[in-house]
Design an enzyme around this catalytic site. Structure first.
Site, short mmCIF file in Angstrom:
data_model
loop_
_atom_site.label_atom_id
_atom_site.label_comp_id
_atom_site.label_asym_id
_atom_site.label_seq_id
_atom_site.Cartn_x
_atom_site.Cartn_y
_atom_site.Cartn_z
CG HIS A 108 -1.55 -1.12 1.37
ND1 HIS A 108 -2.66 -1.63 0.41
CD2 HIS A 108 -1.56 -2.06 2.64
CE1 HIS A 108 -3.05 -2.72 1.03
NE2 HIS A 108 -2.57 -3.20 1.98
CD GLU A 126 -3.40 -3.59 5.88
OE1 GLU A 126 -4.75 -3.27 5.47
OE2 GLU A 126 -2.60 -4.58 5.22
CG HIS A 184 0.83 -6.58 3.24
ND1 HIS A 184 1.30 -5.65 2.80
CD2 HIS A 184 -0.30 -6.91 3.12
CE1 HIS A 184 0.29 -4.93 2.58
NE2 HIS A 184 -0.91 -5.52 2.68
NE ARG A 204 -5.32 -8.42 -6.53
CZ ARG A 204 -6.03 -8.03 -7.34
NH1 ARG A 204 -5.66 -7.77 -8.44
NH2 ARG A 204 -7.32 -7.79 -7.00
#
Length: 334
Positions: A108, A126, A184, A204
């Site tokens: 991200h 996050e 991740h 992605r």
């Protein structure tokens, strides 16, 4: 539905928004006993609190049942969100991730990358908290110290990419801090609580050769991902959970130096008194036992896996827990 006066705001529950995905699992049903809808693809996400276009949470309890979180923010503003609120959408997105299969390898953007990429990109940091995990479940997060930038780029189209990643056995109670720019992937067999910035920007890097529900490979975003990856970040993302038991209440900070959110792991054996100070709401997530949020003659039950929002202006409240058991509660604030 009617809006209550600000001094009558109460702990809020919301209807979950279920999302079916190609990698979805069955732990929402098996572990949390959720009655999830039948879809063409398995359910992989439950958006517990969301203020996204097309996915706006609806209140499920009290006199404001049926109101959306957007309605509440427009009407109550800082009384709901906190004194730090400057307008716009609710700042966080709360999800349950039910991974039957491994998710894509992704990254991200941070604010700098968003400014460079434009394209309506939104920054996203996050945290994952492991609620339950099947035997052999893993978390992949962060680059190994031995993986060079060149090796990572050369491995993106091969199975060798996994050897570039830090990997961890999934242990209930462990948490993982996924800062923007950290690569991740969630392994299959995990049920996670995810607290994140209110963003849906994901790039992605690899989908492990998998096909989407339409039988075609899902899109990758290699160029944009490379603009986001922090190749100097080799720190471990894992925050090891509590392994000991105590006969008194304890609080363990999980995330306490992040500008986006603060998260505490509460291990409770008796009533826990708490209070919002006006600066931020409290999000209270029941992890392993049903709990009750109470104040005077008001009480709201919170089922396992569910999250309750305590408005910023609410003030004193208590978390009531079952006797004779250690109850795990995750508390999130701004």
């Amino acid at each position: 539905m009617r809006f209550v006066e600000k001094d009558e705001l109460y702990p809020l529950l919301f209807d979950p928004i279920y999302v079916d995905v190609v990698w979805g699992g069955n732990l929402l049903k098996e572990h949390l006993k959720r009655q999830t809808p039948e879809r063409e693809s398995p359910i992989g996400e439950s958006w517990e609190i969301s203020d996204r276009e097309g996915a706006v949470s609806v209140v499920s309890n009290g006199p404001m049942k049926g109101a959306t979180i957007r309605d509440l923010i427009v009407h109550y503003e800082k009384a709901l969100v906190g004194n730090v609120f400057t307008g716009g959408r609710f700042p966080l997105l709360v999800k349950l991730i039910d991974a039957g299969k491994r998710l894509s390898l992704q990254v991200h953007p941070d604010e700098y990358a968003c400014a460079k990429l434009k394209d309506n990109a939104e920054p996203k940091t996050e945290m994952w908290y492991v609620i339950s995990a099947k035997q052999g479940a893993k978390i992949f997060a962060g680059l190994k110290s031995t993986c060079t930038q060149r090796r990572f780029i050369d491995s993106m189209n091969s199975t060798d990419i996994e050897n570039c990643l830090q990997n961890f056995n999934s242990v209930p109670g462990d948490a993982f801090f996924i800062s923007a720019g950290r690569v991740h992937a969630i392994g299959g067999g995990n049920l996670l609580l995810e607290i994140q910035q209110n963003s849906n920007t994901t790039y992605r890097i690899s989908d492990w050769g998998r096909l989407g529900s339409d039988g075609k490979p899902r899109a990758l975003h290699i160029d944009k991902a490379l603009e986001c990856i922090n190749f100097t970040d080799r720190t471990s993302p894992r925050i090891t959970g509590v392994s000991s038991f105590s006969d008194h209440n304890r609080k363990f900070p999980i995330i306490n130096r992040c500008p986006v959110f603060r998260i505490d792991d509460l291990r409770l054996v008796e009533r826990w008194p708490d209070s919002t100070d006006g600066n931020s709401f409290h999000l209270i997530t029941a992890i392993n036992q049903q709990i009750t949020i109470s104040r005077y003659d008001l009480s709201v039950k919170v089922e396992i896996g569910s999250t309750c929002m305590i408005p910023a202006s609410f003030g004193d409240y208590s978390i009531e827990v079952p006797e004779g058991k250690e109850t795990t509660v995750i508390r999130t604030t701004l």
